[in-house]
Write a protein that holds these residues in place. Structure first.
Motif, PDB file in Angstrom:
ATOM      1  N   HIS A 166       0.841  -1.205   0.000  1.00 22.77           N
ATOM      2  CA  HIS A 166       0.000   0.000   0.000  1.00 22.77           C
ATOM      3  C   HIS A 166       0.868   1.243   0.000  1.00 22.77           C
ATOM      4  CE1 HIS A 166       0.561   0.768   4.446  1.00 22.77           C
ATOM      5  NE2 HIS A 166       0.853  -0.521   4.407  1.00 22.77           N
ATOM      6  N   SER A 167       0.339   2.290  -0.609  1.00 24.58           N
ATOM      7  CA  SER A 167       1.010   3.587  -0.583  1.00 24.58           C
ATOM      8  C   SER A 167       0.324   4.541   0.373  1.00 24.58           C
ATOM      9  CB  SER A 167       1.043   4.204  -1.989  1.00 24.58           C
ATOM     10  OG  SER A 167      -0.269   4.418  -2.472  1.00 24.58           O
ATOM     11  N   GLY A 168      -0.841   4.150   0.876  1.00 21.67           N
ATOM     12  CA  GLY A 168      -1.538   4.998   1.829  1.00 21.67           C
ATOM     13  C   GLY A 168      -0.872   4.959   3.194  1.00 21.67           C
ATOM     14  N   SER A 169      -0.705   6.115   3.798  1.00 17.66           N
ATOM     15  CA  SER A 169      -0.164   6.218   5.151  1.00 17.66           C
ATOM     16  C   SER A 169      -1.311   6.594   6.081  1.00 17.66           C
ATOM     17  CB  SER A 169       0.937   7.289   5.193  1.00 17.66           C
ATOM     18  OG  SER A 169       1.497   7.380   6.477  1.00 17.66           O
ATOM     19  N   THR A 170      -1.605   5.717   7.027  1.00 17.99           N
ATOM     20  CA  THR A 170      -2.786   5.859   7.869  1.00 17.99           C
ATOM     21  C   THR A 170      -2.405   6.243   9.295  1.00 17.99           C
ATOM     22  OG1 THR A 170      -4.021   4.253   6.566  1.00 17.99           O
ATOM     23  CG2 THR A 170      -4.786   4.640   8.803  1.00 17.99           C
ATOM     24  N   VAL A 171      -3.142   7.196   9.844  1.00 19.67           N
ATOM     25  CA  VAL A 171      -2.922   7.651  11.215  1.00 19.67           C
ATOM     26  C   VAL A 171      -4.187   7.395  12.018  1.00 19.67           C
ATOM     27  CG1 VAL A 171      -2.408   9.628  12.687  1.00 19.67           C
ATOM     28  CG2 VAL A 171      -1.262   9.398  10.475  1.00 19.67           C
ATOM     29  N   LEU A 172      -4.020   6.806  13.197  1.00 16.88           N
ATOM     30  CA  LEU A 172      -5.154   6.521  14.072  1.00 16.88           C
ATOM     31  C   LEU A 172      -5.564   7.757  14.859  1.00 16.88           C
ATOM     32  CD1 LEU A 172      -4.010   3.131  15.666  1.00 16.88           C
ATOM     33  CD2 LEU A 172      -5.295   3.464  13.551  1.00 16.88           C
ATOM     34  N   GLY A 173      -6.872   7.883  15.102  1.00 13.43           N
ATOM     35  CA  GLY A 173      -7.345   8.916  16.012  1.00 13.43           C
ATOM     36  C   GLY A 173      -6.879   8.622  17.433  1.00 13.43           C
ATOM     37  N   GLU A 174      -6.995   9.611  18.308  1.00 11.06           N
ATOM     38  CA  GLU A 174      -6.442   9.508  19.664  1.00 11.06           C
ATOM     39  C   GLU A 174      -6.968   8.301  20.424  1.00 11.06           C
ATOM     40  OE1 GLU A 174      -6.085  12.249  23.744  1.00 11.06           O
ATOM     41  OE2 GLU A 174      -7.005  13.069  21.916  1.00 11.06           O
ATOM     42  N   ASP A 175      -8.246   7.983  20.281  1.00 10.92           N
ATOM     43  CA  ASP A 175      -8.845   6.890  21.045  1.00 10.92           C
ATOM     44  C   ASP A 175      -9.083   5.635  20.200  1.00 10.92           C
ATOM     45  OD1 ASP A 175      -8.982   8.440  23.401  1.00 10.92           O
ATOM     46  OD2 ASP A 175     -10.829   9.407  22.679  1.00 10.92           O
ATOM     47  N   GLN A 176      -8.557   5.611  18.986  1.00 13.28           N
ATOM     48  CA  GLN A 176      -8.777   4.469  18.108  1.00 13.28           C
ATOM     49  C   GLN A 176      -7.775   3.344  18.415  1.00 13.28           C
ATOM     50  OE1 GLN A 176     -11.107   3.636  15.428  1.00 13.28           O
ATOM     51  NE2 GLN A 176     -10.075   1.738  16.017  1.00 13.28           N
ATOM     52  N   ALA A 177      -8.280   2.164  18.701  1.00 12.59           N
ATOM     53  CA  ALA A 177      -7.417   1.009  18.942  1.00 12.59           C
ATOM     54  C   ALA A 177      -6.908   0.458  17.612  1.00 12.59           C
ATOM     55  CB  ALA A 177      -8.169  -0.078  19.692  1.00 12.59           C
ATOM     56  N   PRO A 178      -5.648   0.057  17.547  1.00 10.20           N
ATOM     57  CA  PRO A 178      -5.155  -0.596  16.332  1.00 10.20           C
ATOM     58  C   PRO A 178      -5.657  -2.032  16.267  1.00 10.20           C
ATOM     59  CG  PRO A 178      -3.443  -0.625  17.998  1.00 10.20           C
ATOM     60  CD  PRO A 178      -4.596   0.164  18.583  1.00 10.20           C
ATOM     61  N   PHE A 179      -5.567  -2.628  15.094  1.00 12.86           N
ATOM     62  CA  PHE A 179      -5.820  -4.067  14.990  1.00 12.86           C
ATOM     63  C   PHE A 179      -4.687  -4.833  15.652  1.00 12.86           C
ATOM     64  CE2 PHE A 179      -5.051  -7.819  12.027  1.00 12.86           C
ATOM     65  CZ  PHE A 179      -5.833  -8.684  12.764  1.00 12.86           C
ATOM     66  N   GLY A 180      -3.446  -4.397  15.438  1.00  8.77           N
ATOM     67  CA  GLY A 180      -2.313  -5.084  16.044  1.00  8.77           C
ATOM     68  C   GLY A 180      -1.097  -4.194  16.165  1.00  8.77           C
ATOM     69  N   ARG A 181      -0.096  -4.734  16.845  1.00  6.19           N
ATOM     70  CA  ARG A 181       1.200  -4.083  16.993  1.00  6.19           C
ATOM     71  C   ARG A 181       2.218  -4.797  16.114  1.00  6.19           C
ATOM     72  NH1 ARG A 181       0.826   0.980  19.267  1.00  6.19           N
ATOM     73  NH2 ARG A 181      -0.965   0.930  20.683  1.00  6.19           N
ATOM     74  N   VAL A 182       3.013  -4.023  15.411  1.00  5.69           N
ATOM     75  CA  VAL A 182       3.931  -4.571  14.415  1.00  5.69           C
ATOM     76  C   VAL A 182       5.179  -5.154  15.066  1.00  5.69           C
ATOM     77  CG1 VAL A 182       5.332  -4.036  12.388  1.00  5.69           C
ATOM     78  CG2 VAL A 182       3.117  -2.915  12.698  1.00  5.69           C
ATOM     79  N   ARG A 183       5.454  -6.426  14.764  1.00  4.10           N
ATOM     80  CA  ARG A 183       6.738  -7.022  15.120  1.00  4.10           C
ATOM     81  C   ARG A 183       7.693  -6.989  13.924  1.00  4.10           C
ATOM     82  NH1 ARG A 183       5.701 -12.822  17.606  1.00  4.10           N
ATOM     83  NH2 ARG A 183       7.974 -12.883  17.288  1.00  4.10           N
ATOM     84  N   TYR A 184       7.133  -7.087  12.738  1.00  2.00           N
ATOM     85  CA  TYR A 184       7.941  -6.942  11.522  1.00  2.00           C
ATOM     86  C   TYR A 184       7.057  -6.382  10.427  1.00  2.00           C
ATOM     87  CZ  TYR A 184      11.034  -7.788   7.614  1.00  2.00           C
ATOM     88  OH  TYR A 184      11.830  -7.601   6.520  1.00  2.00           O
ATOM     89  N   GLY A 185       7.559  -5.412   9.684  1.00  4.88           N
ATOM     90  CA  GLY A 185       6.795  -4.798   8.617  1.00  4.88           C
ATOM     91  C   GLY A 185       6.617  -3.313   8.855  1.00  4.88           C
ATOM     92  N   SER A 186       5.805  -2.685   8.030  1.00  8.43           N
ATOM     93  CA  SER A 186       5.577  -1.241   8.123  1.00  8.43           C
ATOM     94  C   SER A 186       4.300  -0.895   8.857  1.00  8.43           C
ATOM     95  CB  SER A 186       5.545  -0.632   6.711  1.00  8.43           C
ATOM     96  OG  SER A 186       6.792  -0.768   6.079  1.00  8.43           O
ATOM     97  N   GLY A 187       3.213  -1.628   8.591  1.00  5.30           N
ATOM     98  CA  GLY A 187       1.949  -1.332   9.256  1.00  5.30           C
ATOM     99  C   GLY A 187       1.272  -0.103   8.690  1.00  5.30           C
ATOM    100  N   ASN A 188       0.609   0.636   9.545  1.00  7.46           N
ATOM    101  CA  ASN A 188      -0.189   1.776   9.088  1.00  7.46           C
ATOM    102  C   ASN A 188       0.643   2.858   8.414  1.00  7.46           C
ATOM    103  OD1 ASN A 188      -2.887   1.123   9.784  1.00  7.46           O
ATOM    104  ND2 ASN A 188      -2.476   1.586  11.936  1.00  7.46           N
TER     105      ASN A 188
END
Length: 262
Positions: A166-188
């Motif tokens: 993906h080329s989209g860079s996503t930012v979470l809102g202050e109270d938005q929970a992520p789906f997961g925490r990255v151990r390897y990769g780029s993520g949001n």
């Protein structure tokens, strides 16, 4: 049964046991927003429902089509910016319905492009702002740099593996929970260590692969919620996940020694 609705059991040898009930899946925009193999998520869920003893009925929802009478789980996939533009008007038509279903606990899995459209807004590289549904408190901006490669996550449903592109860079809102925490990769966004987003039973993620066949625990979490909505309970069957677990563990082993994010 219409041409957009199909009982998946008809494709295979029927089980001698009676069905535990019908579970209706809606795949949003399979032509416009399923270019990275995300149709495999729908096929995975349909197969696993059958193995658990349920009848899966899949509704392919195309722009302009009526909404199905029965819905227990909603899926969406990835696509190019042009695909997002093509589905925008139809998504607006069903926006209030989807927001209400999300608030009511409907399980949903939105991947990549549809994950972005379930957020507050997506701004293309050219600066075109596409308003989202606001189901997930995320904002995405397109950029020239792509984030591509394998991903390893820690989530509430356990370790999850997949592949991002993906080329989209996503930012979470202050109270938005992520789906997961990255151990390897780029993520949001390759910066804050988050991947995807989750609100109620709505999961958003950039992970292709498709994500569900190699992550049976995630698939069954969605199925359990959908089956309870459809029949009042989820009674799992005996599913042989030997190959799925091997595929999952192979990716975990391959990526675990590599510390940090790219």
């Amino acid at each position: 049964m219409s041409g957009q609705e199909r009982a998946v059991d008809a494709e295979d040898v029927p089980s001698p046991a009676p069905s535990k009930g019908e579970v209706h899946l809606v795949h949003l925009y399979p032509k416009e927003m399923s270019i990275y193999g995300d149709l495999g998520n729908t096929r995975c869920l349909a197969a696993r429902l059958r193995w658990h003893g349920y009848t899966a009925v899949v509704h392919d929802h195309h722009p302009g089509a009526p909404w199905p009478d029965r819905v227990h789980l909603v899926l969406g996939g990835g696509g190019q910016d042009s695909g997002q533009v093509r589905v925008q008007d139809d998504l607006d038509v069903h926006a209030d319905r989807l927001r209400e279903l999300a608030r009511d606990g409907m399980p949903m899995l939105m991947i990549c492009g549809m994950y972005q459209l379930f957020g507050k807004a997506f701004i293309t590289v050219e600066g075109l702002r596409l308003p989202g549904l606001g189901i997930l408190d995320v904002t995405t901006r397109g950029n020239a740099k792509r984030m591509i490669g394998p991903v390893l996550l820690e989530t509430e449903v356990g370790t999850v593996v997949g592949y991002e592109n993906h080329s989209g860079s996503t930012v979470l809102g202050e109270d938005q929970a992520p789906f997961g925490r990255v151990r390897y990769g780029s993520g949001n966004n390759a910066a804050d260590g988050t991947e995807g987003a989750r609100s109620h039973e709505v999961f958003g993620s950039y992970l292709h692969g498709p994500i569900l066949p190699a992550n049976p625990a995630l698939a069954d979490a969605l199925i359990a919620t959908a089956a309870k909505r459809a029949t009042g309970d989820f009674v799992p069957g005996e599913v042989d996940d030997t190959f799925a677990v091997q595929a999952h563990q192979a990716q975990v082993t391959r990526l675990s020694p590599r510390s940090g994010r790219r």
